[in-house]
Design an enzyme around this catalytic site. Structure first.
Site, short mmCIF file in Angstrom:
data_model
loop_
_atom_site.label_atom_id
_atom_site.label_comp_id
_atom_site.label_asym_id
_atom_site.label_seq_id
_atom_site.Cartn_x
_atom_site.Cartn_y
_atom_site.Cartn_z
N LYS A 57 14.49 1.64 -16.34
CA LYS A 57 14.18 3.26 -15.19
C LYS A 57 15.46 3.51 -14.46
CE LYS A 57 9.39 4.36 -14.88
NZ LYS A 57 8.40 4.58 -14.35
N GLN A 68 6.80 4.52 -8.44
CA GLN A 68 6.13 4.22 -9.25
C GLN A 68 5.13 3.86 -9.09
OE1 GLN A 68 7.33 2.79 -12.44
NE2 GLN A 68 6.15 2.28 -13.57
N ASP A 72 8.36 12.81 -12.77
CA ASP A 72 6.88 12.64 -13.36
C ASP A 72 6.06 13.71 -13.52
OD1 ASP A 72 6.83 10.21 -13.82
OD2 ASP A 72 5.79 8.93 -12.59
#
Ligand code: NAP
Length: 281
Positions: free
Chosen positions: A53, A97, A120
């Protein structure tokens, strides 16, 4: 024989456009989209995902920050970090995460992220917006899946779509997104009876189970669009949920693993970060 949906190439094309838009924002508005990823603990797979990422952000010309916290970080310390990032105007996207260590409540953490920075798309506000057709930040993997289906040039409207898997991050949201595009959608899961019979009705079959090579040609309608979301590491190799070789012979379109859905997920994260940054204009 199926047409291969080349996720890697499609993702590369989209990333070029994102990069150009980031450059334009910098030049015209002095705005640099910024993503901050929080990684708690040392899970090896998570470390790889976070590195990928970070690299993708930098390649797109965005600011990327990774906050690494030890595995014994308390829930309150993580909440305090998120509260600080929520107030930081240079941070447009915040991603925690997952999975988090067991002593931290994931729902509580996701709920603490400012929904406008929730790149997200996991915050209940963003899930609700998706459900009611008002989505701003859509979850990355489902958004990538829809883009891959659209790339085939086949219309979604009126088609029978079967989604196997009902997780909050893949199965449920992709089913909603297909429904919004006027597919007739069936969601299947581990308690579904006669799965092969149901799947064989699908013009669009999305498989997100996490069981390598589970779906053979007996689950697939001739000419169907087959999207394999599964990624399981078997003997160091990434395996999809679909028996690729035999389904390739029967499907109309198919995504490979690797090189299908995977590259699209990070690309949609960049897209969401760009979108979140543009809200500041
Ligand atoms: P998950 O939370 O474990 O959900 C798996 C789903 O599959 C569940 O709904 C489960 O049903 C269903 N299932 C399990 N066994 C089944 C069976 N025998 N028949 C029918 N349904 C069955 O997984 P996830 O997070 O959605 O991820 C799914 C896969 O996609 C994993 O391999 C993951 O690594 C991969 N993934 C890839 C990306 C990417 O970017 N490429 C992103 C996200 C996930 P129940 O609900 O009844 O248990």
């Amino acid at each position: 024989m199926a047409v291969i949906i080349d996720g890697k190439a499609i993702a590369a094309k989209i990333r070029e456009n994102i990069k150009a838009e980031v450059e334009r924002l910098k030049n015209k508005h002095n705005l640099i989209p910024g993503l901050t990823v929080i990684l708690v603990g040392e899970d090896p797979a998570s470390q790889v995902y976070v590195r990928n990422k970070e690299r993708a952000c930098i390649e797109a010309g965005m600011n990327s920050t990774v906050i690494r916290m030890s595995a014994d970080t308390t829930e309150q310390e993580l909440l305090d970090t998120i509260a600080r990032l929520n107030l930081d105007d240079t941070v447009h996207g915040i991603l925690v995460q997952l999975p988090l260590p067991g002593h931290i409540n994931e729902d509580k953490i996701i709920n603490a992220i400012n929904p406008e920075k929730d790149v997200d798309g996991f915050h209940p506000i963003n899930c609700g917006m998706l459900m009611t057709g008002q989505a701003e930040l859509e979850p990355c993997t489902p958004k990538g899946i829809i883009r891959l289906i659209e790339e085939t040039g086949q219309s979604i409207s009126g088609k029978n779509a079967v989604v196997i898997g009902r997780s909050n991050i893949v199965g449920k949201p992709v089913a909603i997104m297909l429904l919004q595009r006027h597919a007739t959608v069936t969601i299947a899961h581990s308690r579904t009876q006669n799965l092969a019979e149901i799947a064989k009705n699908a013009d669009i079959l999305v498989v997100a189970i996490g069981k390598p090579h589970f779906i053979g040609s007996e689950y697939v309608k001739e000419g169907a669009i087959v999207i394999d979301v599964g990624t399981t590491r078997v003997g160091g190799k990434l395996c999809g949920d679909v028996k690729y070789d035999e389904v390739f012979e029967k499907a109309g379109y198919i995504t490979p693993v690797p090189g299908g859905v995977g590259p699209m997920t990070i690309t949609m994260l960049l897209d969401n970060t760009l979108k979140a940054a543009k809200r500041c204009l």
